[in-house]
Each structure stands twice: as structure tokens, then as C-alpha cells.
Design an enzyme around this catalytic site. Structure first.
Site, PDB file in Angstrom:
ATOM      1  CB  SER A  73       3.384  -7.470  18.394  1.00  0.00           C
ATOM      2  OG  SER A  73       3.651  -6.990  19.692  1.00  0.00           O
ATOM      3  CE  LYS A  89       5.246  -3.743  19.650  1.00  0.00           C
ATOM      4  NZ  LYS A  89       4.026  -3.920  20.448  1.00  0.00           N
TER       5      LYS A  89
END
Length: 226
Positions: free
Chosen positions: A147, A185
Site C-alpha cells: 500500500s 501509513k
């Protein structure tokens, strides 16, 4: 002369700037001084500013800087800094290599995808260039998932993390979600909402309330094996 609360806040801000490079948030200051509201912190900061101990920096997040410390506090910090360091652990590396690298604990795997279980145990150690590390404590994590590929972080990479409980918008962080799952993230805060952004259009941005997310560290480096 400072009040006890003013002195405690000044010391807390000073220690956090030394450890993390940035001042603490108002919420962190409120919790550290066990105050019920941030208005009390505002009053203490204003008093410290009026007495010339801290200054505010324009156009910057958490825009506080220490201008001076009371003599007794400054002497105490100087004494702490002069304390002898513990003997370093022996290393099998030649001295000239050891001076350029240090071993960091690899605390398992971190999800660059959907969150995985929170990190809690050391799996092994890895040698990291000293130039990659600054002040504070560091650890490493093995990346699992894709991701964050558009941020240059691939599946199987090892990321180097500086321990901190704070982050600025745009930082890539280790975020612990609801004290159960950890993920790597990009961090964005908007009021009391926190967005954890992927760097891959295949993954959606996840939005949480600020009490659901705890920052455990910020990305400072990456190691890739070929």
C-alpha cells in the site's frame, strides 16, 4: 519566579523538543500536567511567553521554542547531560564499521496494506547506518504489503522508525489502531479526525477519531535487500 505548573510545563516542553525535535501537542501538555482543559495550558504558555522563557514561531505547527530556562533547571539539565553513558555492547564488527553502524531490534512485521496485529516482540536485529539515525530511540520493522509503493516502500523492505508519540501532517508513521492493530501509513489530522493514507490507489484512506489512533513512531529510513 515561576509557579510549579509553569515550571513543570516548561520542563515538559524542553524534554519533548530534545527527544522528538518538536514540541508536544496541547493535548499532550494537558495530560502531562493533569489539567482538565486546554485553556489552562494556554494560560500557562502565555505566562511563560510573557516572562521570556518560550517564544511562538509564526506559520508552523506546534510553533513553540525554548528561549531560556531558569538557572536551577538549566543546571539540572546540564548535570543530566554530563552523566556517564553506559558501556556499549561488544560488537563483532571491526571498529571502523561499528562507528558507522549500529544494531536495531526488528520488532516483527508491519502492514503496508490492511492493519495487522500490534507489534510487541523482537524477532532479530539488523545493522543500520549511523547516518540514518538522529536523536531518540529507534527500531526496525519488516514491511508486509504494497500500500506504500508510491512512497518507495515495497513489500519485504525494512523500515527504520524513530519512537515518538507525535506526528505532523504528511509524516509516514506506525499507527496503532484501537490498541490492537498496527499499520504503516501517511498521517493526516483534521481537528479530531485522523486519516491514515495509503500510497497506492488500490487502497482507500481510512478515517478514525483521534482517540482510536496512537502514533508509535515516524519513518526515518529504509533498508532494501536485493
Amino acid at each position: 519566579m515561576l509557579t510549579r505548573k509553569q515550571s513543570d510545563l516548561l520542563e515538559f516542553i524542553h524534554r519533548r523538543i530534545k527527544a522528538d525535535g518538536v514540541p508536544p501537542s496541547f493535548d499532550e501538555m494537558k495530560d502531562a500536567l493533569d489539567l482538565r482543559s486546554k485553556s489552562g495550558i494556554h494560560r500557562l504558555i502565555t505566562a511563560l511567553e510573557e516572562r521570556g522563557f518560550i517564544g511562538r514561531l509564526a506559520h508552523r505547527a506546534r510553533a513553540l521554542e525554548i528561549l531560556k530556562l531558569p538557572e536551577a533547571m538549566e543546571a539540572r539539565f546540564a548535570a543530566e547531560g554530563a552523566a556517564p553513558e553506559a558501556d556499549p555492547k561488544p560488537s563483532d564488527m571491526p571498529p571502523e564499521i561499528a562507528a558507522l553502524a549500529m544494531n536495531l531490534p526488528v520488532m516483527g512485521r508491519i502492514a503496508a496494506g490492511v492493519p495487522i496485529s500490534a507489534i510487541s516482540e523482537i524477532s532479530h536485529e539488523i545493522a543500520v547506518p549511523g547516518s540514518m539515525l538522529g536523536q531518540g530511540s529507534h527500531y526496525a520493522l519488516e514491511v508486509r504489503g504494497d500500500s506504500m509503493i508510491q512512497a518507495g516502500i515495497n513489500d519485504g523492505d525494512v523500515v527504520v522508525i524513530r519512537e515518538t508519540g507525535t506526528a505532523d501532517n504528511g509524516d509516514i508513521v506506525v499507527a496503532l489502531i484501537e490498541e490492537q492493530e498496527a499499520t504503516l501509513k501517511r498521517f493526516r489530522r483534521n481537528g479530531k479526525r485522523i486519516a491514515l493514507e495509503a500510497a497506492n490507489p488500490a487502497y482507500e484512506t481510512r478515517i478514525y477519531s483521534d482517540d482510536q489512533v496512537r502514533v508509535q513512531g515516524r519513518l526515518v529510513g529504509l533498508i532494501r535487500s536485493y
